[in-house]
Every structure is written in structure tokens, then in C-alpha cells.
Design an enzyme around this catalytic site. Structure first.
Site, PDB file in Angstrom:
ATOM      1  N   ARG A  85      -5.155  -6.382   6.332  1.00 60.23           N
ATOM      2  CA  ARG A  85      -3.863  -6.640   5.683  1.00 60.23           C
ATOM      3  C   ARG A  85      -3.054  -5.346   5.653  1.00 60.23           C
ATOM      4  NH1 ARG A  85      -0.441  -4.905   1.770  1.00 60.23           N
ATOM      5  NH2 ARG A  85      -2.183  -4.610   0.308  1.00 60.23           N
ATOM      6  N   GLU A  86      -3.423  -4.427   4.772  1.00 63.40           N
ATOM      7  CA  GLU A  86      -2.741  -3.130   4.728  1.00 63.40           C
ATOM      8  C   GLU A  86      -2.872  -2.416   6.069  1.00 63.40           C
ATOM      9  OE1 GLU A  86      -0.500  -0.153   3.547  1.00 63.40           O
ATOM     10  OE2 GLU A  86      -1.122  -1.428   1.872  1.00 63.40           O
ATOM     11  N   HIS A 145      -3.093 -11.998   0.775  1.00 64.42           N
ATOM     12  CA  HIS A 145      -2.154 -11.232  -0.050  1.00 64.42           C
ATOM     13  C   HIS A 145      -0.758 -11.782   0.192  1.00 64.42           C
ATOM     14  CE1 HIS A 145       0.363  -7.625  -0.900  1.00 64.42           C
ATOM     15  NE2 HIS A 145      -0.596  -7.277  -1.740  1.00 64.42           N
ATOM     16  N   ARG A 186      -5.543 -12.838  -8.383  1.00 63.23           N
ATOM     17  CA  ARG A 186      -5.214 -11.502  -8.850  1.00 63.23           C
ATOM     18  C   ARG A 186      -3.708 -11.368  -8.902  1.00 63.23           C
ATOM     19  NH1 ARG A 186      -4.006  -6.831  -4.979  1.00 63.23           N
ATOM     20  NH2 ARG A 186      -2.096  -8.036  -5.151  1.00 63.23           N
ATOM     21  N   SER A 213      -0.825  -8.334  -9.317  1.00 67.93           N
ATOM     22  CA  SER A 213      -0.621  -6.889  -9.338  1.00 67.93           C
ATOM     23  C   SER A 213       0.856  -6.552  -9.486  1.00 67.93           C
ATOM     24  CB  SER A 213      -1.143  -6.253  -8.048  1.00 67.93           C
ATOM     25  OG  SER A 213      -0.944  -4.845  -8.061  1.00 67.93           O
ATOM     26  N   THR A 269       2.099   2.636  -5.123  1.00 71.29           N
ATOM     27  CA  THR A 269       2.690   2.142  -3.876  1.00 71.29           C
ATOM     28  C   THR A 269       3.227   3.244  -2.975  1.00 71.29           C
ATOM     29  OG1 THR A 269       3.235   0.089  -5.019  1.00 71.29           O
ATOM     30  CG2 THR A 269       4.397   0.514  -2.960  1.00 71.29           C
ATOM     31  N   HIS A 291      -5.043   0.184  -6.175  1.00 76.14           N
ATOM     32  CA  HIS A 291      -4.575   0.316  -4.794  1.00 76.14           C
ATOM     33  C   HIS A 291      -3.854   1.655  -4.677  1.00 76.14           C
ATOM     34  CE1 HIS A 291      -3.098  -1.373  -0.901  1.00 76.14           C
ATOM     35  NE2 HIS A 291      -1.999  -0.681  -1.165  1.00 76.14           N
ATOM     36  N   HIS A 302      -2.084   4.602  -2.424  1.00 76.64           N
ATOM     37  CA  HIS A 302      -1.541   5.122  -1.164  1.00 76.64           C
ATOM     38  C   HIS A 302      -1.778   6.623  -1.093  1.00 76.64           C
ATOM     39  CE1 HIS A 302       0.500   1.924   1.140  1.00 76.64           C
ATOM     40  NE2 HIS A 302       0.302   1.276   0.007  1.00 76.64           N
ATOM     41  N   HIS A 305     -25.364  29.486   7.180  1.00 74.27           N
ATOM     42  CA  HIS A 305     -25.498  28.053   6.902  1.00 74.27           C
ATOM     43  C   HIS A 305     -26.697  27.461   7.633  1.00 74.27           C
ATOM     44  CE1 HIS A 305     -21.444  26.905   5.031  1.00 74.27           C
ATOM     45  NE2 HIS A 305     -21.528  28.211   5.001  1.00 74.27           N
TER      46      HIS A 305
END
Length: 384
Positions: free
Chosen positions: A14-15, A74, A136, A138, A171, A198, A200, A295
């Protein structure tokens, strides 16, 4: 915070489709959904079925795959979108509505009372049509919204007794970990419903913000593979896993099939046409690659000295870079042992110095280092 009490909602389908390089085919979506399921995410969020006829068909097909992961879609919080979404057969529907003054003025143009009226109608409709559907709600642009508006929206919708989970969305990626913690905590104190976050990644805080949300009582975190999404994307799946692994590796290893993480990322990287960044969390080529002499010496004695994450748990291996001036005698000795070359400490020291000197003068390759080791061994053997 208990790792057994939170869920990942992966939004690659989706995103992730909003990523500038993404254009998934139906076959891509099915293959990625199956790979996400193999890894073990609790939820897979797919593109709204209202986007296109093919998106609707793919949503329906993924919902019918019988995956262990629950399938969510969504949609905008409006009645027409809801009617289409209900018919897809998904396990859950994620609704959203912008609540910041910017989105109310320049986006959808609705006031808070209008938002509540529409949301009530849509939520009630979905519940009446499909009572088993997990809902849901939002707020969008939560961190540029007034707290009083947010609480008014959340509490009014909560009073319907229908919503299972509330979402908070950073967002445009402006929130700080403290701001996230405070808002999640306030919502947690105001409702007993699940809380989804959520994040960003416009300012590089998505992982820290997501972890802060969990600390404050969030129950669900949105991710995408490689962090792809609108603009700079959202919380990367591997990054969240890395953060949580250091807290309780045993629980995380039981919760997810960690060996599937690399395959999943290779699949998505191939489908969007980008390489996996060398320094990406866990599965990047450099993740377990050690270079500096101090290391490598410590790692060879005890891997925990410079590794917070055990590559074995992910089906991966560590490596040592030898073809540079920073290499150390312990790494060279380790490589000699791998090649079956019996060299004493003074010989190793001499070869190490030779490699350092050459690396100052030219570009060496790992193969060149092996050649130096082998030729040095032959020469030492002949001279002895």
C-alpha cells in the site's frame, strides 16, 4: 513493553506502492504478499480497491490466498470507498481522515464536526454490512493537528463501540520521539483500544519514533520493506526488527521467521528496481562486515564485542575485509587458517605489513590478498 504484545502491519503493498520507483504487477503483489506471510508479519496492508479495477481484483485475490497474515485494505473515510472495500473480503479495513488545519483547509475541506458525522456513517455502515471486519480509524497528519481536535475525534468514534484500533500518523515525518511518546501515552490513557503508529521518515526519525510509540503503549507499527513509500518512505521493516532484536532476540526469533528477511528484501528490491543499500539494517552487505584491525581481533575472540545482532539468527555470515591499510594481523591469521596455510606469528606480522604497504600504493582485491598469502607461504616453505 513486551515483544509478544505488538504486531507489525506491513504496508509494502500500500504505502510501498507510493514509492517513486514502484509499479507492482498482479504477480508482484501476490509474490510479495506470500513472502511477507513467510516472514510472519501479523498484517499485510494492500492498496485501496478503489484505486483501479486491477487493484480491486488483486485485493480480492490476496484476501483469498488463505495466508496466516491478516489482510487489510486502506481507504478514504467515505461511503463509496467503504462499499467497494467491504466486497473484497479482506480481514480488516483501515480508514483515515485528515485532522490538521492544513488538510482541512487545503485537502478535503471538512470541519471537525463534519469529519465526525462522515466517520460515524461510514464506520456504522461497514459494521452493519460486515460485523467481523476489523476496523481501524486513523487521524492523518496527527502531529500538526490540535490535541483537542484529536481527542474529540478519537473519543467520539470510540463511543460507537465498533472500532478495534486507532491510528496515529506522522504524515510528513516531523515528530520527535518525545512528541510521539506523549501523544501515544495520552491516547492510551483515553481508550482501551489498540493503537497503531505510522511514521514517515522525512527527517530520519521513523525507527526511533516507532520504538518510542511502542514504549508508550502502541500495539501496532506500520512498516515497509526497505522503508519504501511516499517521498522518503516510512519505518523500514529490517530497521524495526534490528531495534527490537537487541531487546529480546529469543522472543523475536520465535515471533518471526528471521531467515526469510533477506529473501523478502531481495524480492522487493528487484521489483522496484533498486539495490539493497550496503548499509541497510541487518541485510545490507556491510552489516556484518568488519574492517579495522582492532575490531577484527575482538570479533574473532568474541563476536559480541562489536556485534549487537547475531547474523546466524538471520541465516547470514560475518566477513572480514583484508585488502586495505587498516587490516590487522589477527584477520590475516584467520584468513591464512581458512586457506590452510600454517604460518607463525612473525610471518603473519610480516605479511600484514606487506599488505598495508601495498594498500597505500594501489587498490587491492581480496583475491590479491590471497595470492600474497599463498605466495608468501610457498616462499617461506622453500627458504626453510
Amino acid at each position: 513493553m513486551s515483544l509478544t504484545q505488538f504486531s507489525i502491519i506491513d504496508s509494502t503493498l500500500r504505502e510501498g506502492e507510493q514509492f517513486y520507483g514502484a509499479n507492482f504487477s498482479s504477480e508482484d503483489r501476490l509474490e510479495i504478499a506470500q513472502s511477507l506471510n513467510n516472514f510472519g508479519v501479523e498484517y499485510i496492508e494492500v492498496t485501496s480497491p478503489c484505486v483501479s479495477p486491477q487493484s480491486r481484483q488483486d485485493c480480492q485475490q490476496i484476501a483469498r490466498l488463505g495466508l496466516h497474515s491478516k489482510i487489510l485494505t486502506h481507504i478514504r473515510c467515505n461511503l463509496e470507498d467503504a462499499k467497494i472495500a467491504v466486497d473484497t473480503g479482506v480481514d480488516g479495513i483501515n480508514l483515515f481522515f485528515g485532522t490538521s488545519s492544513l488538510l482541512r483547509q487545503f485537502g478535503h475541506g471538512k470541519s471537525i464536526p463534519q469529519i465526525l458525522e462522515i466517520a460515524t456513517e461510514v464506520i456504522t455502515f461497514i459494521h452493519e454490512q460486515s460485523p467481523a471486519t476489523e476496523l481501524r480509524f486513523s487521524t492523518e497528519d496527527s502531529f500538526r493537528s490540535e490535541l483537542s481536535d484529536l481527542l474529540r475525534v478519537y473519543l467520539t468514534i470510540d463511543s460507537l463501540g465498533i472500532i478495534k484500533r486507532f491510528g496515529i500518523a506522522d504524515t510528513v515525518g516531523i515528530a520527535t520521539p518525545n512528541q510521539v511518546f506523549n501523544l501515544v501515552q495520552i491516547l492510551r490513557q483515553s481508550t482501551d483500544k489498540d493503537i497503531e503508529f505510522h511514521a514517515h521518515n522525512d527527517t530520519g526519525c521513523a525507527i526511533a519514533n516507532s520504538y518510542s510509540a511502542l514504549e508508550a503503549g502502541a500495539t501496532h507499527i506500520d512498516t515497509t520493506v526497505l522503508g519504501i513509500g511516499e517521498r522518503n518512505g516510512i519505518t523500514p521493516l529490517a530497521g524495526l526488527i534490528a531495534r527490537l532484536y537487541t531487546l529480546d532476540p529469543e522472543t523475536l526469533s520465535r515471533k518471526y521467521h528471521l531467515h526469510e528477511l533477506l529473501n523478502l528484501h531481495q524480492l522487493v528490491a528487484n521489483r522496484v528496481g533498486i539495490p539493497i543499500p550496503a548499509n541497510h539494517y541487518i541485510i545490507g552487505e556491510a552489516s556484518f562486515c568488519h574492517k579495522a584491525g582492532i575490531h577484527t581481533q575482538a570479533i574473532l575472540n568474541n563476536s559480541k564485542t562489536y556485534e549487537a545482532i547475531d547474523p546466524d539468527d538471520f541465516g547470514l555470515t560475518r566477513s572480514f575485509l583484508l585488502n586495505h591499510k587498516l587490516t590487522g594481523k589477527h584477520a590475516i591469521a584467520y584468513r591464512a587458517q581458512q586457506l590452510g596455510l600454517n604460518l607463525d606469528s612473525s610471518q603473519i606480522q610480516s605479511i600484514t605489513q606487506k599488505i598495508k604497504t601495498l594498500a597505500d600504493q594501489q587498490q587491492l582485491t581480496p583475491a590479491h590478498v590471497d595470492e600474497i598469502l599463498q605466495s608468501s607461504f610457498i616462499q617461506l616453505t622453500v627458504n626453510s
